[in-house]
Design a protein around this motif. Sequence first.
Motif, PDB file in Angstrom:
ATOM      1  N   CYS A   1      39.370 -24.483 -98.629  1.00 23.21           N
ATOM      2  CA  CYS A   1      40.610 -24.723 -97.885  1.00 23.21           C
ATOM      3  C   CYS A   1      41.568 -23.573 -98.171  1.00 23.21           C
ATOM      4  O   CYS A   1      41.634 -23.079 -99.300  1.00 23.21           O
ATOM      5  N   GLU A   2      42.305 -23.170 -97.170  1.00 20.59           N
ATOM      6  CA  GLU A   2      43.328 -22.153 -97.379  1.00 20.59           C
ATOM      7  C   GLU A   2      44.352 -22.692 -98.371  1.00 20.59           C
ATOM      8  O   GLU A   2      44.675 -23.881 -98.361  1.00 20.59           O
TER       9      GLU A   2
ATOM     10  N   LEU B   1      42.934 -30.350 -96.124  1.00 22.62           N
ATOM     11  CA  LEU B   1      41.541 -30.513 -95.731  1.00 22.62           C
ATOM     12  C   LEU B   1      41.484 -31.350 -94.466  1.00 22.62           C
ATOM     13  O   LEU B   1      42.184 -32.358 -94.337  1.00 22.62           O
ATOM     14  N   THR B   2      40.645 -30.960 -93.502  1.00 21.88           N
ATOM     15  CA  THR B   2      40.514 -31.707 -92.256  1.00 21.88           C
ATOM     16  C   THR B   2      39.139 -32.355 -92.165  1.00 21.88           C
ATOM     17  O   THR B   2      38.175 -31.918 -92.818  1.00 21.88           O
ATOM     18  N   ARG B   3      39.029 -33.364 -91.339  1.00 23.89           N
ATOM     19  CA  ARG B   3      37.740 -34.033 -91.120  1.00 23.89           C
ATOM     20  C   ARG B   3      36.734 -33.053 -90.535  1.00 23.89           C
ATOM     21  O   ARG B   3      35.540 -33.092 -90.853  1.00 23.89           O
TER      22      ARG B   3
ATOM     23  N   TYR C   1      45.764 -33.969-101.274  1.00 19.94           N
ATOM     24  CA  TYR C   1      44.783 -34.115-100.197  1.00 19.94           C
ATOM     25  C   TYR C   1      44.913 -35.463 -99.495  1.00 19.94           C
ATOM     26  O   TYR C   1      45.430 -36.435-100.066  1.00 19.94           O
ATOM     27  N   ASP C   2      44.423 -35.510 -98.276  1.00 27.28           N
ATOM     28  CA  ASP C   2      44.399 -36.740 -97.485  1.00 27.28           C
ATOM     29  C   ASP C   2      43.235 -37.590 -97.985  1.00 27.28           C
ATOM     30  O   ASP C   2      42.112 -37.518 -97.470  1.00 27.28           O
ATOM     31  N   MET C   3      43.510 -38.393 -98.993  1.00 35.36           N
ATOM     32  CA  MET C   3      42.442 -39.140 -99.645  1.00 35.36           C
ATOM     33  C   MET C   3      41.910 -40.281 -98.788  1.00 35.36           C
ATOM     34  O   MET C   3      40.742 -40.672 -98.925  1.00 35.36           O
TER      35      MET C   3
END
Length: 355
Positions: free
Chosen positions: A107-108, A113-115, A140-142
Amino acid sequence: MLNFTVGPVMSPEDVISVAGVSAPYFRTPEFSKTMLENEEMFLKLLNAPEGSRAVFLTASGTGAMESCVMNILSDKDKVIVINGGSFGERFAMLCRLHRKKYTEVKCEFGKQLTRGQLSGLEDHTALLINMHETSSGLLYDMKMVSQFCKENGILLIVDAISAFLADELDMTELNAAAVLTGSQKALACQPGVSLVALAPEALKRINDNEEVCMYLSLKDALINGVRGQTPFTPAVTILLQIHKRFEDIISCGGTKSEISRISKVAEQFREGIRDLPLMIVPENPSNAVTALTPLSKGAKEIVRILKEEYGIWVCPNGGDKADSVLRVGHIGHITYEDNKVLLDALCEMYISKRL
């Protein structure tokens, strides 16, 4: 010194007082009772699944990360490693060292983070993630990560070293097999103990896997933990501090109350720097820390001035971000008044054109 780093952090007075006496002998029924209570309280604060266990390793958080890689994963696993900074890279290094088959998802720095980045990895068997990438401050999108793992039967191992008690974390809801944290973060104790919560799925893997180490053996730690003990001499005083902290957190409203307190400290600081030449780095910052890019002076000089002239520690970054990113922690025994001292120092530096 006021300490705004992300560990070790400032401790409450009642926790400090625990360390003010000689460490007691630990092979006793009294210490065993304390440790069994530590395990029970830790699992309660995480809302761990029924049948979960917890172990306490005399090691830094990296020791817990390595222990999970060695003891929970096997040579049959195909592992996804989320790498968005220094600590994601550490998981990748551990997988390389222990010869685990892994795919690195980069990830940058500071970006979510994307799906889509997980597309094509559905055939993997485990996922390692630093819930809060402390080097960038990103949370992060947990929920998304958890959903991806649930849909594909992927074992989820969560490094919550700096996220536990700072950000929302429900082990059962995430369906996490393992969650790890450290004594020196939001727990606000001295450094030296890492805590690992293990759901039944992780416990089965540990039991089935061949032993590959001694000091970081989770199998051995679990066996000894049944009687409230550790395989080797632990950091006794820190474990007593942890017991005190757990009791205090639970008596003051539990996890939600502690997260709310830390969140308000973070919000006050972020509001206070709104008009200063400091850009918040991550898209979705954790409550634990604010990573900042100075828009005029170098980060290293700002860290130095705060330390030497104001008696304030903030966190520098390393590597290629050493002079472009600094971090201000919000965990530990930080008050609104402490925040004001730091904000006043930053404003004074801005007025004098040193920020």
